[in-house]
Design a protein around this motif. Structure first.
Motif, PDB file in Angstrom:
ATOM      1  N   ILE A   1     -13.480  -4.693   0.290  1.00 24.96           N
ATOM      2  CA  ILE A   1     -14.441  -5.397  -0.585  1.00 24.96           C
ATOM      3  C   ILE A   1     -15.975  -6.071   0.270  1.00 24.96           C
ATOM      4  O   ILE A   1     -17.028  -6.179  -0.436  1.00 24.96           O
ATOM      5  CB  ILE A   1     -14.485  -5.952  -2.150  1.00 24.96           C
ATOM      6  N   ASN A   2     -15.485  -7.493   0.869  1.00 23.49           N
ATOM      7  CA  ASN A   2     -15.785  -8.164   1.252  1.00 23.49           C
ATOM      8  C   ASN A   2     -16.315  -7.519   2.870  1.00 23.49           C
ATOM      9  O   ASN A   2     -18.103  -8.426   3.321  1.00 23.49           O
ATOM     10  CB  ASN A   2     -15.696  -9.485   1.577  1.00 23.49           C
TER      11      ASN A   2
ATOM     12  N   TRP B   1     -17.677  -1.618   1.885  1.00 20.38           N
ATOM     13  CA  TRP B   1     -18.469  -1.430   1.152  1.00 20.38           C
ATOM     14  C   TRP B   1     -19.783  -1.286   1.469  1.00 20.38           C
ATOM     15  O   TRP B   1     -20.826  -0.657   1.482  1.00 20.38           O
ATOM     16  CB  TRP B   1     -18.626  -1.225  -0.016  1.00 20.38           C
ATOM     17  N   LEU B   2     -20.390  -2.905   2.038  1.00 22.26           N
ATOM     18  CA  LEU B   2     -21.308  -3.066   2.340  1.00 22.26           C
ATOM     19  C   LEU B   2     -21.730  -1.723   3.684  1.00 22.26           C
ATOM     20  O   LEU B   2     -23.334  -1.705   3.998  1.00 22.26           O
ATOM     21  CB  LEU B   2     -21.696  -3.557   2.872  1.00 22.26           C
TER      22      LEU B   2
ATOM     23  N   TYR C   1     -22.941   1.092   2.288  1.00 26.11           N
ATOM     24  CA  TYR C   1     -24.575   1.751   1.848  1.00 26.11           C
ATOM     25  C   TYR C   1     -25.455   1.636   2.965  1.00 26.11           C
ATOM     26  O   TYR C   1     -26.117   2.586   2.344  1.00 26.11           O
ATOM     27  CB  TYR C   1     -24.186   0.021   1.156  1.00 26.11           C
TER      28      TYR C   1
ATOM     29  N   LEU D   1     -12.362  -1.863  -6.563  1.00 26.33           N
ATOM     30  CA  LEU D   1     -13.924  -2.551  -6.337  1.00 26.33           C
ATOM     31  C   LEU D   1     -14.657  -1.808  -5.510  1.00 26.33           C
ATOM     32  O   LEU D   1     -16.132  -1.573  -6.086  1.00 26.33           O
ATOM     33  CB  LEU D   1     -13.012  -3.829  -6.644  1.00 26.33           C
TER      34      LEU D   1
ATOM     35  N   ASP E   1     -15.751   1.565  -6.616  1.00 25.95           N
ATOM     36  CA  ASP E   1     -16.726   1.546  -7.828  1.00 25.95           C
ATOM     37  C   ASP E   1     -18.257   0.572  -7.603  1.00 25.95           C
ATOM     38  O   ASP E   1     -19.597   1.432  -7.988  1.00 25.95           O
ATOM     39  CB  ASP E   1     -15.582   0.774  -8.401  1.00 25.95           C
ATOM     40  N   THR E   2     -18.597  -0.347  -6.546  1.00 24.71           N
ATOM     41  CA  THR E   2     -19.039  -0.818  -6.453  1.00 24.71           C
ATOM     42  C   THR E   2     -19.958  -0.654  -5.554  1.00 24.71           C
ATOM     43  O   THR E   2     -22.094   0.114  -6.034  1.00 24.71           O
ATOM     44  CB  THR E   2     -19.506  -2.557  -5.479  1.00 24.71           C
TER      45      THR E   2
ATOM     46  N   LYS F   1     -21.545   2.337  -8.123  1.00 26.23           N
ATOM     47  CA  LYS F   1     -23.154   1.676  -9.093  1.00 26.23           C
ATOM     48  C   LYS F   1     -24.126   1.213  -7.726  1.00 26.23           C
ATOM     49  O   LYS F   1     -24.916   1.323  -8.643  1.00 26.23           O
ATOM     50  CB  LYS F   1     -22.303   0.781  -9.646  1.00 26.23           C
ATOM     51  N   ALA F   2     -23.783   0.699  -6.971  1.00 24.27           N
ATOM     52  CA  ALA F   2     -25.293   0.506  -5.614  1.00 24.27           C
ATOM     53  C   ALA F   2     -26.148   1.575  -5.497  1.00 24.27           C
ATOM     54  O   ALA F   2     -27.252   1.820  -5.939  1.00 24.27           O
ATOM     55  CB  ALA F   2     -24.530  -0.562  -5.082  1.00 24.27           C
TER      56      ALA F   2
END
Lengths: 285, 285
Positions: free
Chosen positions: A91-92, A95-96, A99, A143, A146-147, A150-151
């Motif tokens: 998550i930190n 995921w980015l 993205y 998470l 999921d993020t 959603k993003a």
């Protein structure tokens, strides 16, 4: 299968799922397969073009869509750091990277995207899980996925992009992570052990053979009628104990199951499986 | 109010909410207030210590807990880019800056943290919203706050930190953003306009005066019995039209409301308000 997709980019192509997805794509006439991963595989795959890419690269000044030869479709399977579902890096950090990678492709012209998600997005919800359920992930990996979804949904609002998010459940097959259950059964059998230590095995799960999963991914990715979140699952719960017994039967392994040796994991409910109705509208089309 | 908190760091101290929260804290005996924001306010506040910090700074090699003089409690109000709730920067940039800032403090010794969230975490859910409802944000801002909270929950698992997440609903009062509803009513009245254009005004919302919100934030932050998500709300829905009429009555403004001039925003349901039961256990303690 009818589709006007001529070029497919598969990310995570050297991974467990990626290997089978590429296999399936190569059976299709007129589809050119481009693969990518951080490092070139030791044995290059025939009939595919490999273009290396490291998700950690800052590619903000690069047109990745052109770099990957403007594919008609991207099947994004890549993810790092598994099976450590609890690592906060999901998550930190991770995921980015995904993205940025995907929105780079989309900004530069990609109009057709399939990404694999995970049943861990549902979190600790029990029973038959439908795509419309609000997600409640309790793991960093869940998470993060999921993020990301959603993003991407927010990014794609009002854009003319066909987007499918395939929520994978459990799978088994040759090449899977040696820490996964059936791989451990196989290893114990091959070491001629007598006993296999496992949980009570009463938990109900949704399992599919990996080649079936790959086939579903490709079928879902090559159509654009059904979009959004799609459970990629069997729709049929099976007790983990039964799964192991069937696997041993099939391979004539003679281990005694030491049920209850391990506790159940704390990040999964005792009984959950996917609702496969949406997937079936694709498979029966 | 009994508490062993001696030093409080307030982030976003120069913002609308921050101003009132610092006011409230300064009424308490024996509490030292440290404030932070990106830039020093033009008029420094008496009786507070200002320590500047820009959330965009890469502080990964800095012990921010020591930098801020090891506060007993942090009340984290800071957020950027509002009221543009739809900007993707909330989710692809801002949230991670807050996560890194807060986890830096926590890694270096902070044990008591209050962060403000938003009712937009609930998304398009209607009616009386309780903290236990799964969140379903539909705005980039709501998703960013939701992701921050969930990531902090994972980070804090198994750690001995008192953590409260105060979900703010609507508020009004002197100093609020000029784009907010009652600020626009006030501005129109002061320009001696005859007519005020607004939506139909039938939407039900949960509004509180800003000094009440600040009081609730401070009361919630200075106790550790009630933790986790806490709606910071009135618990009583009010029609936006009634809110405007009461405000005009109070200030003797004589505008005619042109109801239905603007459509309802697409990112909020028609009727929602907070369940205040959890908050009340703090206020009546």
């Amino acid at each position: 299968m009818v589709s006007d997709v001529k070029t497919v980019l598969v990310t995570g192509a050297t991974g467990f799922v990626g290997h089978y997805v590429v296999d399936q794509l190569l059976t299709l006439d007129g589809v050119r397969v481009i693969t990518t991963a951080r490092t070139k595989p030791a044995t290059p795959r025939l009939k595919t073009q490999f273009i290396p890419f490291d998700l950690r690269t800052d590619a903000s000044d690069v047109d990745l869509f052109t770099y990957f030869n403007k594919p008609d479709l991207v099947i994004h399977l890549a993810w790092q750091g598994l099976p450590d579902y609890k690592s906060l890096a999901h998550i930190n950090t991770y995921w980015l990277q995904h993205y940025r990678f995907l929105t780079n492709l989309l900004r530069n012209g990609l109009t057709n995207l399939t990404v694999t998600g995970t049943c861990l997005e549902y979190g600790l919800q029990s029973g038959c899980l439908s795509e419309a359920l609000p997600t409640q992930p309790t793991t960093a990996y869940g998470l993060a996925k999921d993020t990301l979804r959603k993003a991407l949904d927010l990014f794609l609002t009002g854009q003319n992009v066909s987007f499918r998010w395939l929520r994978l459940f459990y799978m088994h097959g040759k090449g899977q992570n040696p820490r996964s259950l059936l791989a451990q059964v196989e290893a114990a059998a091959q070491r001629n052990e007598m006993v296999f230590n496992m949980s009570k095995g009463e938990q109900l799960r949704d399992y599919l053979p990996i080649d079936t999963v790959a086939n579903y991914i490709v079928q879902a990715a090559l159509q654009t009628t059904v979009t959004g979140v799609i459970n990629c699952c069997s729709g049929r719960p099976i007790a983990v104990r039964t799964l192991v017994e069937q696997f041993m039967e099939e391979h004539q392994y003679r281990l005694t199951l030491n049920l209850g040796y391990y506790p159940y994991p704390d990040y999964e409910p005792l009984a959950f499986w996917g609702n496969s109705q949406k997937l079936e509208t694709i498979l029966t089309a």
